[in-house]
Design a protein around this motif. Structure first.
Motif, PDB file in Angstrom:
ATOM      1  N   GLU A 237       0.839  -1.215   0.000  1.00 52.23           N
ATOM      2  CA  GLU A 237       0.000   0.000   0.000  1.00 52.23           C
ATOM      3  C   GLU A 237       0.867   1.256   0.000  1.00 52.23           C
ATOM      4  N   LEU A 238       1.536   1.464  -1.115  1.00 54.33           N
ATOM      5  CA  LEU A 238       2.559   2.514  -1.186  1.00 54.33           C
ATOM      6  C   LEU A 238       2.036   3.914  -1.491  1.00 54.33           C
ATOM      7  N   GLY A 239       0.807   4.033  -1.913  1.00 52.20           N
ATOM      8  CA  GLY A 239       0.360   5.340  -2.409  1.00 52.20           C
ATOM      9  C   GLY A 239       0.838   5.479  -3.843  1.00 52.20           C
ATOM     10  N   SER A 240       0.743   6.675  -4.394  1.00 49.46           N
ATOM     11  CA  SER A 240       1.052   6.837  -5.825  1.00 49.46           C
ATOM     12  C   SER A 240       2.538   7.042  -6.060  1.00 49.46           C
ATOM     13  N   ILE A 241       3.114   6.084  -6.753  1.00 50.34           N
ATOM     14  CA  ILE A 241       4.543   6.148  -7.081  1.00 50.34           C
ATOM     15  C   ILE A 241       4.732   7.061  -8.298  1.00 50.34           C
ATOM     16  N   GLY A 242       5.755   7.922  -8.239  1.00 49.10           N
ATOM     17  CA  GLY A 242       5.985   8.853  -9.356  1.00 49.10           C
ATOM     18  C   GLY A 242       7.082   8.399 -10.298  1.00 49.10           C
ATOM     19  N   GLU A 243       7.975   7.536  -9.807  1.00 50.99           N
ATOM     20  CA  GLU A 243       9.127   7.158 -10.626  1.00 50.99           C
ATOM     21  C   GLU A 243       9.553   5.738 -10.271  1.00 50.99           C
ATOM     22  N   LEU A 244       9.975   5.006 -11.296  1.00 49.44           N
ATOM     23  CA  LEU A 244      10.488   3.647 -11.067  1.00 49.44           C
ATOM     24  C   LEU A 244      11.974   3.631 -11.411  1.00 49.44           C
ATOM     25  N   ARG A 245      12.787   3.042 -10.535  1.00 50.32           N
ATOM     26  CA  ARG A 245      14.204   2.844 -10.858  1.00 50.32           C
ATOM     27  C   ARG A 245      14.527   1.357 -10.698  1.00 50.32           C
ATOM     28  N   VAL A 246      14.919   0.740 -11.777  1.00 50.38           N
ATOM     29  CA  VAL A 246      15.386  -0.649 -11.684  1.00 50.38           C
ATOM     30  C   VAL A 246      16.905  -0.566 -11.592  1.00 50.38           C
ATOM     31  N   GLU A 247      17.442  -1.007 -10.473  1.00 56.38           N
ATOM     32  CA  GLU A 247      18.851  -0.741 -10.153  1.00 56.38           C
ATOM     33  C   GLU A 247      19.602  -2.032  -9.832  1.00 56.38           C
ATOM     34  N   PHE A 248      20.870  -1.875  -9.535  1.00 58.43           N
ATOM     35  CA  PHE A 248      21.706  -3.059  -9.251  1.00 58.43           C
ATOM     36  C   PHE A 248      22.945  -2.574  -8.515  1.00 58.43           C
ATOM     37  N   ALA A 249      23.613  -3.490  -7.832  1.00 58.74           N
ATOM     38  CA  ALA A 249      24.797  -3.119  -7.052  1.00 58.74           C
ATOM     39  C   ALA A 249      25.960  -2.754  -7.973  1.00 58.74           C
ATOM     40  N   GLN A 250      26.788  -1.821  -7.506  1.00 58.11           N
ATOM     41  CA  GLN A 250      27.934  -1.380  -8.312  1.00 58.11           C
ATOM     42  C   GLN A 250      29.136  -2.295  -8.077  1.00 58.11           C
ATOM     43  N   THR A 251      28.967  -3.529  -8.541  1.00 56.58           N
ATOM     44  CA  THR A 251      30.056  -4.504  -8.508  1.00 56.58           C
ATOM     45  C   THR A 251      30.199  -5.016  -9.945  1.00 56.58           C
ATOM     46  N   ASN A 252      31.288  -5.726 -10.222  1.00 60.50           N
ATOM     47  CA  ASN A 252      31.447  -6.254 -11.584  1.00 60.50           C
ATOM     48  C   ASN A 252      30.286  -7.173 -11.936  1.00 60.50           C
ATOM     49  N   GLU A 253      29.898  -7.987 -10.953  1.00 64.00           N
ATOM     50  CA  GLU A 253      28.780  -8.899 -11.184  1.00 64.00           C
ATOM     51  C   GLU A 253      27.472  -8.121 -11.365  1.00 64.00           C
ATOM     52  N   GLY A 254      27.285  -7.134 -10.488  1.00 61.41           N
ATOM     53  CA  GLY A 254      26.062  -6.324 -10.543  1.00 61.41           C
ATOM     54  C   GLY A 254      25.903  -5.627 -11.882  1.00 61.41           C
ATOM     55  N   LYS A 255      27.015  -5.137 -12.413  1.00 61.57           N
ATOM     56  CA  LYS A 255      26.929  -4.362 -13.658  1.00 61.57           C
ATOM     57  C   LYS A 255      26.477  -5.215 -14.846  1.00 61.57           C
ATOM     58  N   THR A 256      26.614  -6.550 -14.720  1.00 61.50           N
ATOM     59  CA  THR A 256      26.132  -7.413 -15.816  1.00 61.50           C
ATOM     60  C   THR A 256      24.596  -7.384 -15.877  1.00 61.50           C
ATOM     61  N   LEU A 257      23.958  -6.799 -14.843  1.00 60.79           N
ATOM     62  CA  LEU A 257      22.496  -6.733 -14.820  1.00 60.79           C
ATOM     63  C   LEU A 257      21.962  -5.450 -15.462  1.00 60.79           C
ATOM     64  N   SER A 258      22.876  -4.612 -15.974  1.00 57.26           N
ATOM     65  CA  SER A 258      22.423  -3.306 -16.479  1.00 57.26           C
ATOM     66  C   SER A 258      21.487  -3.466 -17.674  1.00 57.26           C
ATOM     67  N   THR A 259      21.751  -4.419 -18.556  1.00 52.96           N
ATOM     68  CA  THR A 259      20.881  -4.590 -19.732  1.00 52.96           C
ATOM     69  C   THR A 259      19.505  -5.067 -19.283  1.00 52.96           C
ATOM     70  N   LEU A 260      19.492  -6.039 -18.381  1.00 50.18           N
ATOM     71  CA  LEU A 260      18.211  -6.534 -17.882  1.00 50.18           C
ATOM     72  C   LEU A 260      17.440  -5.386 -17.217  1.00 50.18           C
ATOM     73  N   ALA A 261      18.153  -4.590 -16.410  1.00 45.14           N
ATOM     74  CA  ALA A 261      17.496  -3.481 -15.703  1.00 45.14           C
ATOM     75  C   ALA A 261      16.849  -2.525 -16.711  1.00 45.14           C
ATOM     76  N   ARG A 262      17.593  -2.221 -17.772  1.00 42.08           N
ATOM     77  CA  ARG A 262      17.064  -1.284 -18.776  1.00 42.08           C
ATOM     78  C   ARG A 262      15.850  -1.879 -19.474  1.00 42.08           C
ATOM     79  N   LYS A 263      15.984  -3.139 -19.885  1.00 36.11           N
ATOM     80  CA  LYS A 263      14.898  -3.779 -20.658  1.00 36.11           C
ATOM     81  C   LYS A 263      13.645  -3.992 -19.802  1.00 36.11           C
TER      82      LYS A 263
END
Ligand code: SAM
Length: 359
Positions: free
Chosen positions: A97-123
């Protein structure tokens, strides 16, 4: 909601944990941290949801040093099956029950492994945003003043879901400011000072505080990455260092290079506005020297680095800053202080101190 998700630079999880424990305890919020070395995030679990909510509302995010972003977790760790990653997010968001969300950010940890998720996050962002809008969780148009929903991917199959508020969070995706390296700059360090200007000085004050023609002193200037930022803003710079300065900077006619000790150099007149310092030295020694400049009125503002190669980095920063502030207070100086582990910082933090009573 009893848990905070905190983002930091990989390798600084202990500093992030020490900082949240320390600062939350000032608000009578007690709890424990869950962290994995080099994961670039920390979970803080409070014993009491209400005091945590008050702390989250009242504590000024800009006071954090090692914490780049924070959000309140709204659900336990989500499992995201490859066949349908959207449904579990919708279910968790509806349940919270969050109320009205204004912005969505799909994010990931700033590690070498995390950065491999950047394409998935964008898509994943566009279809998830559409689904959140259809479900009435998110406003139809992006609204910068409404709460932000963070989906923090740990992998393609697991993520944390959290919420933050624009008046008290980092406005940046993943909590980091990416900057393009200017090819003409003599060193990558230039990005540290550029980021510090953006982070610490509001845009509408740039004309006043980063004005053309200002006089600046750069201690430990070579090869000139920081001087480059000052020259670019049409300032006149005295560069102090025994090493060589980039010829391109010397040819601008805006730089005077003095091969003297940065701890001994004193300006001839009290007309220097900026003192910047990137000398690799004991943090206490650097802070003492900067305090002296401010107290003696030799400069109005300073941006400097505290190098932190040691183990107890959070405690060291606190200790150095306490002594630094005590000196300014004893000298009756009214000052503004900002301290941040910037994205372009490595084993160091960047400090801005400003004498707010102009002489
Ligand atoms: N900010 C510079 C840039 O953007 O190109 C990089 C500075 S580098 C990290 C540190 C510099 O501090 C070195 O060039 C070193 O010679 C200088 N340095 C260290 N101790 C110093 C001292 N006591 N006086 C003057 N310079 C010093």
């Amino acid at each position: 909601m009893k848990q905070l998700l905190l983002y930091c630079r990989a390798g600084f999880e202990k500093e992030c944990a020490a900082e949240i424990q320390d600062k939350a305890s000032l608000y009578q919020v007690f709890g424990f941290c869950k962290l994995t070395a080099n994961s670039a995030y920390v979970i803080f679990e409070a014993y009491d949801a209400e005091t945590l909510a008050n702390f989250y509302r009242d504590y000024d995010f800009n006071q954090f040093i090692f914490i780049r972003q924070w959000c309140l977790l709204v659900a336990p760790l989500l499992e995201l099956p490859g066949a349908d990653r959207i449904a579990p997010v919708l279910e968790a968001a509806l349940g919270a029950e969050l109320g009205s969300i204004g912005e969505l950010r799909v994010e990931f940890a700033q590690t070498n492994e995390g950065k491999t998720l950047s394409t998935l996050a964008r898509k994943f962002t566009v279809p998830l945003r559409q689904a959140l809008r259809q479900a009435g969780i998110m406003l139809q148009k992006e609204q910068k003043r409404a709460p932000v929903l963070h989906l923090f991917l740990l992998s393609g199959q697991q993520a944390y879901l959290g919420v933050s508020y624009p008046e008290n969070n980092s406005p940046l995706e993943n909590g980091i400011l990416r900057l393009k390296f200017p090819n003409e700059a003599p060193s990558r360090s230039t990005l540290k000072l550029e980021e510090a200007f953006i982070e610490f000085i509001p845009r509408h004050e740039w004309d006043k505080r980063l004005a053309p023609g200002m006089l600046a002193v750069d201690l430990g200037a070579c090869p000139g990455g920081w001087t480059y930022q000052l020259v670019k803003r049409s300032m006149m710079v005295t560069a102090i260092d025994n090493g060589p300065m980039a010829e391109s900077l010397m040819q601008t006619g805006q730089v005077k290079h003095l091969m003297v000790d940065g701890f001994k150099y004193e300006p001839q007149k009290k007309n220097v506005y900026w003192l910047v310092c990137d000398m690799i030295e004991q943090p206490q020694r650097v802070a003492d020297r900067i305090a002296e400049w401010i107290i003696k009125g030799w400069c109005q503002e300073s941006i400097f680095n505290l190098k932190l190669p040691m183990k107890r980095r959070y405690e060291t920063v606190q200790d150095v800053l306490e002594k630094f502030e005590n000196k300014l207070l004893q000298a009756d100086i009214k000052y503004q202080l900002r301290v941040k582990h910037l994205y372009h910082d490595r084993e160091e933090v960047t400090v801005l101190v400003r004498n707010v009573v102009m002489r």
